[in-house]
Design an enzyme around this catalytic site. Sequence first.
Site, PDB file in Angstrom:
ATOM      1  N   ASP A 140     -64.402 -52.548 -59.004  1.00 32.01           N
ATOM      2  CA  ASP A 140     -64.743 -51.155 -59.233  1.00 32.01           C
ATOM      3  C   ASP A 140     -63.545 -50.263 -58.894  1.00 32.01           C
ATOM      4  O   ASP A 140     -63.127 -49.421 -59.682  1.00 32.01           O
ATOM      5  CB  ASP A 140     -65.951 -50.783 -58.368  1.00 32.01           C
TER       6      ASP A 140
ATOM      7  N   TYR B  92     -72.250 -54.762 -53.449  1.00 37.44           N
ATOM      8  CA  TYR B  92     -73.152 -54.084 -54.380  1.00 37.44           C
ATOM      9  C   TYR B  92     -74.578 -54.627 -54.316  1.00 37.44           C
ATOM     10  O   TYR B  92     -75.454 -54.122 -55.008  1.00 37.44           O
ATOM     11  CB  TYR B  92     -72.627 -54.209 -55.812  1.00 37.44           C
TER      12      TYR B  92
ATOM     13  N   LYS C   4     -59.536 -60.606 -50.074  1.00 34.40           N
ATOM     14  CA  LYS C   4     -59.274 -60.273 -48.678  1.00 34.40           C
ATOM     15  C   LYS C   4     -59.772 -61.432 -47.807  1.00 34.40           C
ATOM     16  O   LYS C   4     -60.439 -61.230 -46.782  1.00 34.40           O
ATOM     17  CB  LYS C   4     -60.001 -58.949 -48.342  1.00 34.40           C
TER      18      LYS C   4
ATOM     19  N   ASP D 160     -54.570 -55.586 -50.497  1.00 34.27           N
ATOM     20  CA  ASP D 160     -53.745 -54.428 -50.135  1.00 34.27           C
ATOM     21  C   ASP D 160     -52.338 -54.573 -50.698  1.00 34.27           C
ATOM     22  O   ASP D 160     -51.777 -53.640 -51.280  1.00 34.27           O
ATOM     23  CB  ASP D 160     -53.749 -54.163 -48.615  1.00 34.27           C
TER      24      ASP D 160
HETATM   25 MG    MG Z   1     -66.464 -47.264 -60.994  1.00 33.42          MG
END
Ligand code: MG
Length: 336
Positions: free
Chosen positions: A229, A124, A171, A205
């Site tokens: 998110d 982000y 990850k 995952d």
């Molecule tokens: Mg969102």
Amino acid sequence: MSDIVCLIPGDGIGPEVTSATRRVIEAAGVDIEWALLPAGTTALEFCGSVLPERTLAAIQGHGVALKGPLTTPIGGGHVSVNVTLRKRLNLFAAVRPVRNLPGIRTRFENVDLVIIRENTEGLYSGIEHEITDGVVGSLKVATAKASSRIGRFAFDYAVSRRRGKVTVFHKANILKMSDGLFLRCVRQEYAKDRDRLAYDELIIDNGCMQLVTDPSRFDVLLLENLYGDIISDLAAGLVGGLGVVPGANIGTSCAVFEPVHGSAPDIARKGIANPLACIMSGVMMLNHLGRTQAADRIRQAYDTVLADGDPANLTPDIGGRGTTESFTDAIIRALP
Ligand code: MG
Ligand code: NAI
């Protein structure tokens, strides 16, 4: 004494769900003075900016805001207003409680999660560039400072809310440096709380698979920005959708409360947006302001309306045939 709260109606269904929330809070008798502030595409038309400085200054000054969603166009040259707002106000932690609600039948029972999302960095950061024609790079930023800070926040939150376990999705097997740093910092923070909390880590995952197989095995989930998110919307789907999941963005000097959902342009101005996610965000805000009695009364009221399950009251997304207004009216009538 009345609190001053900044109210940002936002775009799309934002004005509909924020005004519903304001009505419910006022009907509960809470003495709040609302400072109405522009942001988003709507603000661009009237103020020439998607995030006017006076909006930022007001939130900084009053310390608390209730915010509707803001539209961010896909592609093109716009930076996200939400991302800018969270960064400028240093709202480093997003807190999103996800739980089963009375009367809303879903595949799962006993879902009671809290998602804690790092809100200021990761992919982000929006640092993207074209390396050469047809090749672009996007930088994932991780800092020890922000990783430790969100870890500390999550463990303090879990302890203070008597939660039993924090699970990190990551990850780090692939993103060895960025997610690796995140994990190392979080583990260091956990070391200070190991007698009080359980802790585990899952590769994301696998975490997703476990989450849609049996979400009740999870308690507090801690994630970096992009994972947080995505998992927030996934988790919303486990309990009835985006219309029922609230959120808070917490910083060191201010807090902005907003639903997890976006501006839902597909249903904007149709009067059928579910106001509950925003009303629940309002309840989180009242708790933050110490108005816990009013918060409890509003929670009881919407629990009653949901348990009652009259489709004439509820919005279509949760199986009703009512409107934003009918749902809001029913909650107000049900206030104890
Ligand atoms: Mg969102
Ligand atoms: P969205 O969350 O707006 O909508 C996804 C789906 O859920 C749509 O079918 C919508 O109708 C439904 N939905 C969402 N909220 C609902 C509600 N309260 N009641 C009933 N149905 C609801 O996500 P989408 O369509 O991907 O994004 C639309 C815009 O919102 C984009 O510009 C995006 O950038 C922005 N956005 C803003 C956020 C914020 O301001 N915090 C958060 C997420 C997206």
